[in-house]
Design a protein around this motif. Structure first.
Motif, PDB file in Angstrom:
ATOM      1  N   SER A 105       9.714  -9.288   7.697  1.00  0.00           N
ATOM      2  CA  SER A 105       8.815 -10.447   7.669  1.00  0.00           C
ATOM      3  C   SER A 105       7.625 -10.245   8.594  1.00  0.00           C
ATOM      4  N   GLU A 106       7.840  -9.616   9.756  1.00  0.00           N
ATOM      5  CA  GLU A 106       6.721  -9.366  10.665  1.00  0.00           C
ATOM      6  C   GLU A 106       5.769  -8.320  10.094  1.00  0.00           C
ATOM      7  N   VAL A 107       6.317  -7.308   9.392  1.00  0.00           N
ATOM      8  CA  VAL A 107       5.467  -6.302   8.757  1.00  0.00           C
ATOM      9  C   VAL A 107       4.592  -6.958   7.696  1.00  0.00           C
ATOM     10  N   ILE A 108       5.182  -7.826   6.883  1.00  0.00           N
ATOM     11  CA  ILE A 108       4.425  -8.497   5.825  1.00  0.00           C
ATOM     12  C   ILE A 108       3.365  -9.408   6.414  1.00  0.00           C
ATOM     13  N   SER A 109       3.708 -10.116   7.468  1.00  0.00           N
ATOM     14  CA  SER A 109       2.730 -11.002   8.107  1.00  0.00           C
ATOM     15  C   SER A 109       1.548 -10.212   8.647  1.00  0.00           C
ATOM     16  N   GLY A 110       1.837  -9.049   9.250  1.00  0.00           N
ATOM     17  CA  GLY A 110       0.752  -8.231   9.785  1.00  0.00           C
ATOM     18  C   GLY A 110      -0.166  -7.699   8.705  1.00  0.00           C
ATOM     19  N   LEU A 111       0.411  -7.289   7.550  1.00  0.00           N
ATOM     20  CA  LEU A 111      -0.417  -6.783   6.458  1.00  0.00           C
ATOM     21  C   LEU A 111      -1.198  -7.904   5.786  1.00  0.00           C
ATOM     22  N   ASN A 112      -0.561  -9.070   5.637  1.00  0.00           N
ATOM     23  CA  ASN A 112      -1.260 -10.190   5.013  1.00  0.00           C
ATOM     24  C   ASN A 112      -2.437 -10.667   5.845  1.00  0.00           C
ATOM     25  N   ALA A 113      -2.388 -10.416   7.152  1.00  0.00           N
ATOM     26  CA  ALA A 113      -3.495 -10.838   8.023  1.00  0.00           C
ATOM     27  C   ALA A 113      -4.784 -10.099   7.697  1.00  0.00           C
ATOM     28  N   LEU A 114      -4.672  -8.947   6.971  1.00  0.00           N
ATOM     29  CA  LEU A 114      -5.879  -8.214   6.597  1.00  0.00           C
ATOM     30  C   LEU A 114      -6.659  -8.950   5.516  1.00  0.00           C
ATOM     31  N   GLY A 115      -5.974  -9.806   4.736  1.00  0.00           N
ATOM     32  CA  GLY A 115      -6.652 -10.602   3.714  1.00  0.00           C
ATOM     33  C   GLY A 115      -7.256  -9.792   2.591  1.00  0.00           C
ATOM     34  N   VAL A 116      -6.529  -8.792   2.076  1.00  0.00           N
ATOM     35  CA  VAL A 116      -7.046  -7.956   0.992  1.00  0.00           C
ATOM     36  C   VAL A 116      -6.167  -8.126  -0.235  1.00  0.00           C
ATOM     37  N   SER A 117      -6.649  -7.648  -1.381  1.00  0.00           N
ATOM     38  CA  SER A 117      -5.915  -7.743  -2.631  1.00  0.00           C
ATOM     39  C   SER A 117      -4.783  -6.712  -2.657  1.00  0.00           C
ATOM     40  N   PRO A 118      -3.803  -6.883  -3.557  1.00  0.00           N
ATOM     41  CA  PRO A 118      -2.700  -5.916  -3.635  1.00  0.00           C
ATOM     42  C   PRO A 118      -3.162  -4.494  -3.907  1.00  0.00           C
ATOM     43  N   ARG A 119      -4.192  -4.310  -4.738  1.00  0.00           N
ATOM     44  CA  ARG A 119      -4.661  -2.955  -5.020  1.00  0.00           C
ATOM     45  C   ARG A 119      -5.298  -2.321  -3.790  1.00  0.00           C
ATOM     46  N   ASP A 120      -6.046  -3.113  -3.010  1.00  0.00           N
ATOM     47  CA  ASP A 120      -6.582  -2.594  -1.749  1.00  0.00           C
ATOM     48  C   ASP A 120      -5.463  -2.328  -0.758  1.00  0.00           C
ATOM     49  N   MET A 121      -4.404  -3.151  -0.824  1.00  0.00           N
ATOM     50  CA  MET A 121      -3.275  -2.955   0.081  1.00  0.00           C
ATOM     51  C   MET A 121      -2.593  -1.608  -0.158  1.00  0.00           C
ATOM     52  N   ILE A 122      -2.566  -1.169  -1.436  1.00  0.00           N
ATOM     53  CA  ILE A 122      -1.961   0.129  -1.744  1.00  0.00           C
ATOM     54  C   ILE A 122      -2.720   1.242  -1.041  1.00  0.00           C
ATOM     55  N   ASP A 123      -4.052   1.202  -1.083  1.00  0.00           N
ATOM     56  CA  ASP A 123      -4.851   2.224  -0.401  1.00  0.00           C
ATOM     57  C   ASP A 123      -4.657   2.157   1.112  1.00  0.00           C
ATOM     58  N   ILE A 124      -4.528   0.943   1.639  1.00  0.00           N
ATOM     59  CA  ILE A 124      -4.314   0.806   3.087  1.00  0.00           C
ATOM     60  C   ILE A 124      -2.966   1.383   3.486  1.00  0.00           C
ATOM     61  N   LEU A 125      -1.933   1.108   2.677  1.00  0.00           N
ATOM     62  CA  LEU A 125      -0.607   1.643   2.992  1.00  0.00           C
ATOM     63  C   LEU A 125      -0.597   3.169   2.943  1.00  0.00           C
ATOM     64  N   LYS A 126      -1.334   3.748   1.981  1.00  0.00           N
ATOM     65  CA  LYS A 126      -1.436   5.205   1.928  1.00  0.00           C
ATOM     66  C   LYS A 126      -2.054   5.752   3.210  1.00  0.00           C
ATOM     67  N   SER A 127      -3.103   5.089   3.676  1.00  0.00           N
ATOM     68  CA  SER A 127      -3.779   5.557   4.890  1.00  0.00           C
ATOM     69  C   SER A 127      -2.896   5.382   6.119  1.00  0.00           C
ATOM     70  N   ILE A 128      -2.168   4.259   6.177  1.00  0.00           N
ATOM     71  CA  ILE A 128      -1.265   4.040   7.312  1.00  0.00           C
ATOM     72  C   ILE A 128      -0.164   5.096   7.320  1.00  0.00           C
ATOM     73  N   LYS A 129       0.334   5.458   6.122  1.00  0.00           N
ATOM     74  CA  LYS A 129       1.338   6.511   6.030  1.00  0.00           C
ATOM     75  C   LYS A 129       0.779   7.844   6.488  1.00  0.00           C
ATOM     76  N   ALA A 130      -0.461   8.154   6.077  1.00  0.00           N
ATOM     77  CA  ALA A 130      -1.091   9.411   6.494  1.00  0.00           C
ATOM     78  C   ALA A 130      -1.318   9.453   7.991  1.00  0.00           C
ATOM     79  N   ALA A 131      -1.539   8.281   8.606  1.00  0.00           N
ATOM     80  CA  ALA A 131      -1.742   8.222  10.054  1.00  0.00           C
ATOM     81  C   ALA A 131      -0.435   8.315  10.829  1.00  0.00           C
ATOM     82  N   GLY A 132       0.708   8.282  10.128  1.00  0.00           N
ATOM     83  CA  GLY A 132       1.997   8.379  10.797  1.00  0.00           C
ATOM     84  C   GLY A 132       2.509   7.072  11.342  1.00  0.00           C
ATOM     85  N   ALA A 133       1.888   5.944  10.954  1.00  0.00           N
ATOM     86  CA  ALA A 133       2.308   4.645  11.487  1.00  0.00           C
ATOM     87  C   ALA A 133       3.261   3.921  10.546  1.00  0.00           C
ATOM     88  N   LEU A 134       3.414   4.388   9.306  1.00  0.00           N
ATOM     89  CA  LEU A 134       4.339   3.770   8.359  1.00  0.00           C
ATOM     90  C   LEU A 134       5.635   4.580   8.359  1.00  0.00           C
TER      91      LEU A 134
END
Length: 367
Positions: A331-360
């Motif tokens: 729930s805290e992970v979802i709250s943190g991502l929702n705070a970015l206020g982006v669409s689901p398709r943009d969220m996919i690109d953000i998650l890819k970048s977070i994974k590449a940064a080693g934070a996911l």
């Protein structure tokens, strides 16, 4: 006294939470030997309303039709067939474990020629064979097609898949699989999702149910059950007890995304370390404004259309870097991502970048 009451209350709450997350063993494993067998056959569907195979394009349909008629005592040697109400099909089914002679199973019928629809057709008696080449069932019956097609002089409309259908209970079992389950002394439980923790919990839960060591974890995907040690009347009695034992399974942290639909699914163990994210959108605008150019008066020129294209690229201004706090639960992970206020398709690109940064901290699967 109050401390004892609070301790008992907390214990009951934890036990209730564990019970709510527990799953029956029958939903987590496959029992070795208790499995179905795939069947396949080649048959003919008749009674179609002009939507069958064109025999010039599907000569195998004429061949099987001739064979069926000859077996029925009709001499068709040298005859030419041009019907439009028959279609060659592949029939598939799954023979369940412990299926007995005379039992019935569902079958799926699929056209292999150029038939337009199997709607309203009847499958002629078709033997179904297994991988060993033996016939285990025979199928026949009226097909329930999964779609509708309509054709007119100027075009056609198709909804669903009318070239495939099912026959509920359309095959009768004629031969049983030779498997003597009652003589087994040991049985392996194969986990559908191999995991060492889950296998260890299954071992402990089964041993706790019988109050003796009857199960042993062999690896992440296998637990060996000693049926004789259960001291029950038969392997069937032992499995009737084992399959209803409840276990809380473990699973790897996963994030699964479907780029086509923009769907994102996260497991409960997904964690994100504190990270800063900035996301901007590029907007491409293309405007066509063709201009008509006329020739000079009394000249021999021609009227021309001159294309004019205006292209502009703009970038929406974002709020800059946004801080996504690390989450200790889903729930805290979802709250943190929702705070970015982006669409689901943009969220996919953000998650890819977070994974590449080693934070996911999860397995990232893209479908």
């Amino acid at each position: 006294m109050t401390r004892i009451f609070l301790a008992l209350t907390m214990l009951i709450c934890f036990a209730g939470a564990a019970l709510a997350n527990s799953i029956r063993i029958k939903d987590l494993v496959e029992f070795d030997g208790v499995r179905g067998n795939d069947l396949v056959g080649y048959g003919l569907v008749v009674g179609l309303n002009g939507t069958g195979d064109g025999l010039r394009n599907a000569p195998f349909t004429e061949e099987i039709m001739s064979g069926i008629l000859e077996r029925l005592g009709v001499n068709v040697t040298g005859e030419q067939f041009r019907p439009k109400n028959v279609a060659a099909v592949i029939v598939t089914a799954s023979l369940p474990a412990f299926a007995r002679s005379g039992g019935r199973v569902d079958v799926t019928v699929s056209a292999i020629g150029d038939a337009k629809s199997l709607l309203g057709g009847t499958l002629v008696m078709t033997p179904l064979t297994a991988a060993d080449g033996e016939i285990y069932a025979v199928s026949q019956g009226t097909i329930i097609a999964g779609g509708v097609s309509a054709t007119g002089e100027a075009g056609s409309v198709v909804q669903g898949v009318p070239t495939a259908g099912v026959i509920p209970a359309g095959a009768r079992v004629e031969r049983e699989v030779d498997f003597d389950f009652s003589q087994m002394s040991q049985l392996r439980l194969a986990l559908r999702s191999p995991d060492f923790t889950t296998a260890a919990r299954i071992e402990a839960a089964i041993n706790g149910e019988f109050n003796r060591p009857v199960a042993q974890m062999l690896d992440a995907g296998t637990v060996l059950l000693d049926i004789d040690a259960t001291q029950l009347a038969s392997p069937a009695h032992a499995l009737s007890v084992v399959e209803n034992v409840r276990v809380a399974p473990e699973q790897r942290a996963r994030v699964i995304v479907d780029q086509a639909s923009g769907t994102i699914v996260m497991g409960r163990d997904v964690r994100i370390s504190q990270v800063a994210v900035s996301q901007g959108n590029l907007t491409l605008r293309i405007q066509e404004t063709p201009t008509v150019v006329q020739p000079n008066p009394f000249s021999e020129g021609e009227t021309m259309v001159v294309p004019r294209t205006q292209v502009a690229i703009g970038e929406e201004e974002g709020p800059g870097l946004a801080l996504v706090e690390g989450g200790v639960n889903l729930s805290e992970v979802i709250s943190g991502l929702n705070a970015l206020g982006v669409s689901p398709r943009d969220m996919i690109d953000i998650l890819k970048s977070i994974k590449a940064a080693g934070a996911l901290h999860a397995e990232f699967i893209v479908r």
